[in-house]
Design a protein around this motif. Sequence first.
Motif, PDB file in Angstrom:
ATOM      1  N   ALA A   1       7.615  16.302   5.800  1.00  0.00           N
ATOM      2  CA  ALA A   1       6.374  15.514   5.942  1.00  0.00           C
ATOM      3  C   ALA A   1       6.598  14.022   5.708  1.00  0.00           C
ATOM      4  CB  ALA A   1       5.315  16.029   4.973  1.00  0.00           C
ATOM      5  N   ILE A   2       7.728  13.663   5.126  1.00  0.00           N
ATOM      6  CA  ILE A   2       8.015  12.240   4.887  1.00  0.00           C
ATOM      7  C   ILE A   2       9.460  11.972   5.296  1.00  0.00           C
ATOM      8  CG2 ILE A   2       8.215  10.442   3.133  1.00  0.00           C
ATOM      9  CD1 ILE A   2       6.008  11.777   1.568  1.00  0.00           C
ATOM     10  N   THR A   3       9.647  10.970   6.143  1.00  0.00           N
ATOM     11  CA  THR A   3      11.008  10.633   6.578  1.00  0.00           C
ATOM     12  C   THR A   3      11.447   9.335   5.913  1.00  0.00           C
ATOM     13  OG1 THR A   3      10.431  11.599   8.691  1.00  0.00           O
ATOM     14  CG2 THR A   3      12.479  10.345   8.621  1.00  0.00           C
TER      15      THR A   3
ATOM     16  N   PRO B   1       4.283   5.671   8.252  1.00  0.00           N
ATOM     17  CA  PRO B   1       4.333   4.229   8.540  1.00  0.00           C
ATOM     18  C   PRO B   1       3.456   3.916   9.755  1.00  0.00           C
ATOM     19  CG  PRO B   1       6.519   5.261   8.635  1.00  0.00           C
ATOM     20  CD  PRO B   1       5.532   6.356   8.564  1.00  0.00           C
ATOM     21  N   GLN B   2       2.723   2.798   9.665  1.00  0.00           N
ATOM     22  CA  GLN B   2       1.843   2.417  10.770  1.00  0.00           C
ATOM     23  C   GLN B   2       2.568   1.412  11.669  1.00  0.00           C
ATOM     24  OE1 GLN B   2      -1.481   3.967  10.616  1.00  0.00           O
ATOM     25  NE2 GLN B   2      -0.095   5.036   9.220  1.00  0.00           N
ATOM     26  N   GLY B   3       2.785   1.807  12.899  1.00  0.00           N
ATOM     27  CA  GLY B   3       3.414   0.920  13.885  1.00  0.00           C
ATOM     28  C   GLY B   3       4.816   0.488  13.467  1.00  0.00           C
TER      29      GLY B   3
ATOM     30  N   VAL C   1       2.465   1.624   5.049  1.00  0.00           N
ATOM     31  CA  VAL C   1       2.630   3.079   5.057  1.00  0.00           C
ATOM     32  C   VAL C   1       1.363   3.680   4.446  1.00  0.00           C
ATOM     33  CG1 VAL C   1       4.059   5.006   4.272  1.00  0.00           C
ATOM     34  CG2 VAL C   1       5.103   2.761   4.669  1.00  0.00           C
ATOM     35  N   VAL C   2       0.806   4.665   5.119  1.00  0.00           N
ATOM     36  CA  VAL C   2      -0.374   5.346   4.579  1.00  0.00           C
ATOM     37  C   VAL C   2       0.085   6.640   3.888  1.00  0.00           C
ATOM     38  CG1 VAL C   2      -2.560   6.489   5.125  1.00  0.00           C
ATOM     39  CG2 VAL C   2      -1.942   4.352   6.259  1.00  0.00           C
ATOM     40  N   VAL C   3      -0.203   6.694   2.578  1.00  0.00           N
ATOM     41  CA  VAL C   3       0.208   7.862   1.791  1.00  0.00           C
ATOM     42  C   VAL C   3      -1.030   8.732   1.563  1.00  0.00           C
ATOM     43  CG1 VAL C   3       1.155   8.633  -0.420  1.00  0.00           C
ATOM     44  CG2 VAL C   3       2.007   6.529   0.634  1.00  0.00           C
TER      45      VAL C   3
ATOM     46  N   GLU D   1      -2.606   2.729   0.753  1.00  0.00           N
ATOM     47  CA  GLU D   1      -1.664   1.993   1.608  1.00  0.00           C
ATOM     48  C   GLU D   1      -0.619   1.285   0.767  1.00  0.00           C
ATOM     49  OE1 GLU D   1      -3.227  -0.762   4.408  1.00  0.00           O
ATOM     50  OE2 GLU D   1      -4.108   0.802   5.657  1.00  0.00           O
ATOM     51  N   ALA D   2       0.584   1.217   1.269  1.00  0.00           N
ATOM     52  CA  ALA D   2       1.643   0.515   0.547  1.00  0.00           C
ATOM     53  C   ALA D   2       2.573  -0.163   1.534  1.00  0.00           C
ATOM     54  CB  ALA D   2       2.425   1.498  -0.302  1.00  0.00           C
ATOM     55  N   ASP D   3       3.211  -1.252   1.091  1.00  0.00           N
ATOM     56  CA  ASP D   3       4.239  -1.876   1.937  1.00  0.00           C
ATOM     57  C   ASP D   3       5.525  -1.077   1.875  1.00  0.00           C
ATOM     58  OD1 ASP D   3       2.593  -4.274   2.399  1.00  0.00           O
ATOM     59  OD2 ASP D   3       2.880  -4.510   0.242  1.00  0.00           O
ATOM     60  N   VAL D   4       5.795  -0.557   0.660  1.00  0.00           N
ATOM     61  CA  VAL D   4       6.999   0.263   0.477  1.00  0.00           C
ATOM     62  C   VAL D   4       6.633   1.506  -0.330  1.00  0.00           C
ATOM     63  CG1 VAL D   4       9.282   0.379  -0.601  1.00  0.00           C
ATOM     64  CG2 VAL D   4       8.590  -1.712   0.572  1.00  0.00           C
TER      65      VAL D   4
END
Length: 473
Positions: free
Chosen positions: A156-158, A247-249, A254-256, A270-273
């Motif tokens: 579910a997460i790469t 990750p968006q675009g 990144v939407v967690v 939402e987070a940048d990292v």
Amino acid sequence: PSEPYDAVIIGGGPGGYVCAIKAAQAGLKTVCIEKRGALGGTCLNVGCIPSKAMLNNSHLYHQAKTDMKHRGIDIDSVGLNIDTMLKAKTQAVTGLTRGVESLFKKNGVDYIKGTASFITPTRIAVQLNDGGETEVESKNVVIATGSEVTPFPGGAITIDEKRIVSSTGALDLTKVPKKMTVIGGGVIGLELGSVWSRLGAEVTVIEFLGGIGGAGIDEEIAKQFEKILAKQGIKFKLNTKVISAEPQGEDGPVVVTFEPAKGGEAETIEADVVLVAVGRRPYTEGLGLDKIGVDLDGKGRVVVDSQYNTSVKGVRCIGDVTFGPMLAHKAEEEGVAVAEYLKTGHGHVNYGAIPAVIYTHPEVAWVGASEGDLKKSGTKYKVGKFPFLANSRAKTNMDTEGVVKFLVEAETDLVLGVHIIGPNAGEMIASAVLAIEYSASAEDIARTCHAHPTLSEAFKEAAMASYSKPINF
Ligand code: FAD
Ligand code: NAI
């Protein structure tokens, strides 16, 4: 092929390199095979060492920024040069990994840079890093291939090591993220979450369990730890399970997505990292263990007996890739024990006296049983505590958060566990490890003279508090 070796060690991490040096010191003709291109394994290259460099320097930066004025130190401006901080980290790593290489030379350990795989239990093929192949032969082979990041279940997460990072990527971010979400409030999540929080990121830690700090931590200490880190600005969402991170675009956030651990409505952040720190798993890929019949357990760990023998004669195993805590010093002790088994037929590791340290500020350190463990086993125990607030050195240092907590057997004062949160806890725990190793009582410690004024006096007074009363609190 070369002449047979007395010992072939596969993997040059803290388990493998220490085993190789000890074996060579014992007079065994030894070779260590390592594929990374540098010695020291996970610990020196992407684990203990780079993380501690970043922890120390981010702490100094944060202290310079927030904790100087009331000490009478005026600093006009404090700036961050992340490139230099990363360079300092790399220098620590290369200095130490090259140091291990010189130790190999000094002790006469042969070092092959390449990937090992079993042909038979006594014959190993090596794909050389520089191209080509060689073979080595030995009646004794030690598997010390370590561990790797556990991927998020179900894919579910790469991890791309840019926006969604493992600990490895989190040690190499070239820019401070504005918002960082950490999945997992274990050791890696808290250490690296602290690093980026101190450097300016808004950090949220999402943890499945009801407490932080990972396995073995004392519950009371974990609660205090959480409060202290929260005061430093880290946000916690406990009893919460992350489901996905998208990750968006090309370069969006990144939407967690997460939900209550017991189930319920999902929410997003939402987070940048995003740092994925949900554990590590044993690493045996490409070793050919199935070919020679080495047994693994359900978690992929190499099964060993009490003398580190695998299910195949002559093949032993140590470190992260087998049972026990995934700690560098545990791997090292096993490396020494196996070298001693090979030379003399005897070796020993005391698994009741292996310390754990979380290198945040303040540090958290413990050894032996937690209160939860003692309750579970029905052991009658007494508790002795001493807060750093009442310790003179902590006061002069203006660094008074935390406590030393002793757990001792009710009838005999035998030290069963020591839990510390506070400045220098990671160094102080060594005394507790010695106490447990030598079956000391709390009174033995309290009657031992400790220098004044030192933080260690809190250790002595906590021991005293467990069977009598402390003096200074
Ligand atoms: P590793 O260090 O993983 O070494 C195994 C080596 O084997 C690797 O270099 C790998 O390349 C090599 N290898 C694998 N397969 C083959 C093959 N087929 N052929 C040749 N070579 C092969 N522990 C602590 O005690 N204190 C800490 O502060 C700490 N901080 C950490 C921070 C982070 C971010 C991480 C990720 C871990 C940390 N750890 C810490 C854990 C510590 O790194 C491990 O417990 C330790 O490295 C285990 O040692 P090892 O020798 O078993 O395996
Ligand atoms: P960890 O096992 O310490 O913590 C992982 C955490 O993630 C657990 O608390 C778990 O409940 C949580 N988790 C799992 N799935 C989740 C989900 N879907 N949502 C929310 N939370 C979830 O593992 P970590 O931190 O990755 O470290 C791995 C190992 O590396 C440690 O166990 C330790 O052995 C070693 N290490 C040691 C250090 C030290 O000694 N100072 C420092 C760093 C690592």
